[in-house]
Design a protein around this motif. Structure first.
Motif: not given
Lengths: 345, 375
Positions: B320-333
């Motif tokens: 929905l364009g409210k956040r970007t992937p790096p905002d997610c604590p699981h992203f890349g981890e």
């Protein structure tokens, strides 16, 4: 911590096709299920072949299996692929290929005429590359338990020079030379297998690579590392080598030749040609001062006539492969994640 | 390559970028609706060519990402049946359901086949009259006409072993839903060029009028996207809200009437659940009554497991364009392509997959952004 998305069940409880992709899943398979049980110094060489010293002679030993569908594809067949693939593995260690074994796993119902054509192809490929098929085996499996025919080969070659060729010899400043355009084998086989038709015909790059390697060594070129590009394509090969040696590598995307038909097919399907399989391409790592002489030699052979420098080793101690594109942006290349899957739209 | 290389050249891109810089006076947030555009933006680091006032956010335009969990679970259950040949586009094979994915079904013996066209699945049905062949009909307006064609042919030819598991989405209602949300902050849209190649863009004017947002039909190459942004910013700076067509080389105002006709003959509009977003009225397609015999869903009355997809998955907020992937604590981890926690990390058009795959550019772009801003 709250895991937001539903977690899938353990996805690695069985072998998947992606375990054979040559990428990250394959590496996991080796690391977790194979190497721990058969660890030894020869496997630690992390090369296409094992270097063996037997009574003063330096021999190179390799094995490979060929499970391609269809058995005959534009630009080649499983028979010549089996010979060339093993010859290439030996050549990439800087060895002169000499003897091959051939083990055939035949499926009930395979037309004998098909077998005859494939064996004739193997015979021609052996004669062309100067190797001898000196031993073999045949097994037959029930209908439905093999795709017509699988071939396993092993190969022995001899080292006739003093150079150390392998990931361990890569140095900062090395130039990376690529022997020609990439991705033709993978796209030709995919198009043939899936019945895809494109405006231009795609042919595999399937070919033996021992002659340009032989001439590089005969000319005294310092060859630090060689690697043929097979499953996982150029990107996976470079990432593997960078990881094995602990170096960072920089590649200019615009310098990597890609045939227009391959590029178009990849665009259509949403595939990255850097990860598409090859069977007649290789990379050579040479010191900067050897670049021109090496390219001159490579370009004398039809199989490597399109050779050019695509990048260099920038530093030791930092591991990674960076691709620089035409807009000046950098992209970190990874191992292939599972299989490359065509996109929906 | 014609229509490709000329849209990836730095001089042209820099020229457009300079014009965007010249005319931009305020902060604008622009959503690219399609995942293919997201990948191009991240792959080519296009944000680095833009002034810091222009913020690009990613929309719900990835068919793999928005397919709801219960449909994935249903697909997995159907695919595991011994009497079924399950045919799907490649993207869907690795999407995690509640209990694994379609590749896992295949590894355990299910007959799951990757096809490049629904007509290929139809051919498999013809050649396997004793098996039930189910095609996973997913996607936006781009895939719907071909899926409709397969249903039409199966019906016409009296094939009684071919079925569709339908999960089709329509883009304009999603734009309406995003625009009408109370906390929306999207100033303009880059609409998906290939969707509009089918549907045209005349109906988009109503959206632009209702929500007072410019909508620019945009292609997928770097130059296309920057031109689309320029056309959008020009409107925003002049307080205009019109539909414009950047992708004129592929899109006609009325779209492709033949494709629309086929689509309308087989499908009718229905409400649709978007994974991570929720239910959007009139945003999906279902088979018309005349074709309901082809519907795989009621035929295979499998247990619909774990429809609970609301435990805070931030993929919804990303789409929905409210956040970007790096905002997610699981992203890349804990969430990587090899071990995805959600569909956006799996799909070749998913925003998380794009950020992960091209993370070096994202880092470079961010650094450039900061440097530009500080300067």
């Amino acid at each position: 911590m709250n895991i937001d998305c539903p977690l899938p069940a353990d996805i690695e409880d069985t072998i998947r096709l992606g375990h054979g992709s040559g990428g990250e899943l394959s590496q996991n398979l080796f690391r977790n299920y194979i190497y721990p049980y058969i660890k030894n110094p020869w496997l630690d060489q992390a090369h296409d072949s094992a270097l063996l010293t037997i009574k003063g002679s330096q021999l190179v030993f390799t094995t490979d299996s060929f499970v391609i569908t269809p058995l005959f594809f534009p630009g080649g067949d499983i028979g010549e692929l089996a010979v060339y693939g093993t010859v290439n593995d030996l050549a990439m260690s800087g060895a002169r290929p000499m003897y091959l074994s051939c083990s055939l796993i035949l499926e009930e119902g395979l037309p004998l005429n098909t077998l005859k054509r494939i064996m004739a192809s193997m015979g021609r490929a052996a004669a062309q590359t100067g190797v001898h098929l000196v031993t073999g085996d045949t097994k037959v499996v029930e209908r439905g338990k093999g795709d017509g025919l699988y071939i396993n080969t092993a190969g022995i070659g001899v080292l006739e020079h003093e150079q150390e060729i392998g990931p361990g010899a890569i140095r900062a400043g090395d130039r990376i030379l690529l022997s020609g355009d990439i991705g033709r084998h993978g796209m030709a086989v995919m198009a043939s297998r899936e019945g895809l038709s494109f405006d231009t015909s795609l042919h595999s790059d399937c070919a033996p690579l021992h002659e340009p390697v032989r001439d590089l060594l005969a000319a005294g070129i310092q060859v630090h590392c060689l690697r043929d590009l097979t499953r996982g394509g150029l990107a996976t090969a470079l990432v593997e080598l960078a990881n094995a040696r602990g170096v960072s590598v920089e590649v200019q995307e615009s310098a990597v030749p890609i045939d227009e038909s391959v590029e178009g097919a990849c665009e259509l399907l949403g595939l990255d040609p850097l990860y598409v399989a090859n069977e007649g391409r290789f990379v050579v790592f040479v010191p900067e001062e050897e670049e021109k002489a090496a390219l001159d030699i490579l370009r004398c052979h039809s199989v490597s006539a399109g050779s050019q420098r695509i990048g260099l080793v920038t530093a030791t101690g930092r591991t990674g492969v960076i691709l620089k594109n035409s807009l000046g942006c950098e992209r970190l290349l990874d191992l292939l994640q599972g299989e490359q899957l065509p996109r929906i739209c | 390559m014609k229509f490709l290389h000329e849209y990836r050249q730095r001089p042209g891109i820099e020229r457009i970028a300079r014009e965007i810089v010249r005319i931009t006076t305020r902060h604008w947030t622009i959503m690219e609706v399609c995942g293919g555009q997201t990948h191009a933006i991240v792959k080519y680091g296009l944000q680095q060519f833009l002034p810091s006032q222009i913020r690009l956010v990613h929309g719900p335009g990835c068919p793999v990402c928005v397919t709801p969990l219960d449909i994935i679970d249903q697909a997995i259950a159907i695919a595991a049946r011994p009497d079924v040949i399950f045919c799907t586009f490649g993207d869907m094979l690795r999407v995690p359901g509640s209990e694994g994915d379609l590749l896992g079904v295949r590894a355990r013996g299910g007959d799951v086949r990757m096809v490049y066209s629904p007509l290929h699945a139809l051919d498999i049905a013809r050649r396997n009259p004793n098996r039930k062949v189910v095609f996973f009909a997913v996607g936006f307006e781009t895939t719907a006409p071909a899926n409709a064609m397969a249903a039409f042919l199966a019906h016409e030819q009296g094939l009684n072993n071919f079925f569709l598991l339908v999960s089709q989405f329509l883009v304009p209602p999603a734009i309406a839903a995003i625009s009408s949300a109370a906390d929306t902050r999207i100033d303009g849209y880059l609409a998906a060029g290939h969707v509009c190649a089918v549907t045209g863009f005349e109906s988009y004017q109503q959206l632009a009028d209702t929500f007072r947002v410019p909508i620019v039909v945009t292609g997928f190459e770097p130059l296309d996207i920057l031109q689309g942004i320029l056309m959008c910013v020009r409107q925003l700076e002049r307080d205009k809200y019109q539909v414009q067509n950047q992708y004129a080389r592929a899109v006609e105002p009325a779209g492709n009437p033949h494709a629309q006709h086929m689509l309308q003959q087989v499908f009718e509009v229905s409400s649709q659940t978007w994974r991570g977003v929720g239910n959007i009225p009139a945003s999906g397609l279902r088979l018309r009554a005349a074709y309901s015999v082809l519907n795989a869903a009621p035929l295979f009355d499998e247990k619909r497991s774990c429809p609970d997809d609301t435990r805070g998955c931030i993929s919804g907020e990303i789409m929905l364009g409210k956040r970007t992937p790096p905002d997610c604590p699981h992203f890349g981890e804990s969430c990587q392509p090899q071990h995805p926690l959600g569909a956006p990390m799996v799909s070749s058009e998913g925003a998380c997959a794009a950020y992960y795959r091209y993370r070096a550019q994202v880092i470079t772009s961010d650094a450039t952004d900061r440097a530009t801003h500080e300067h």
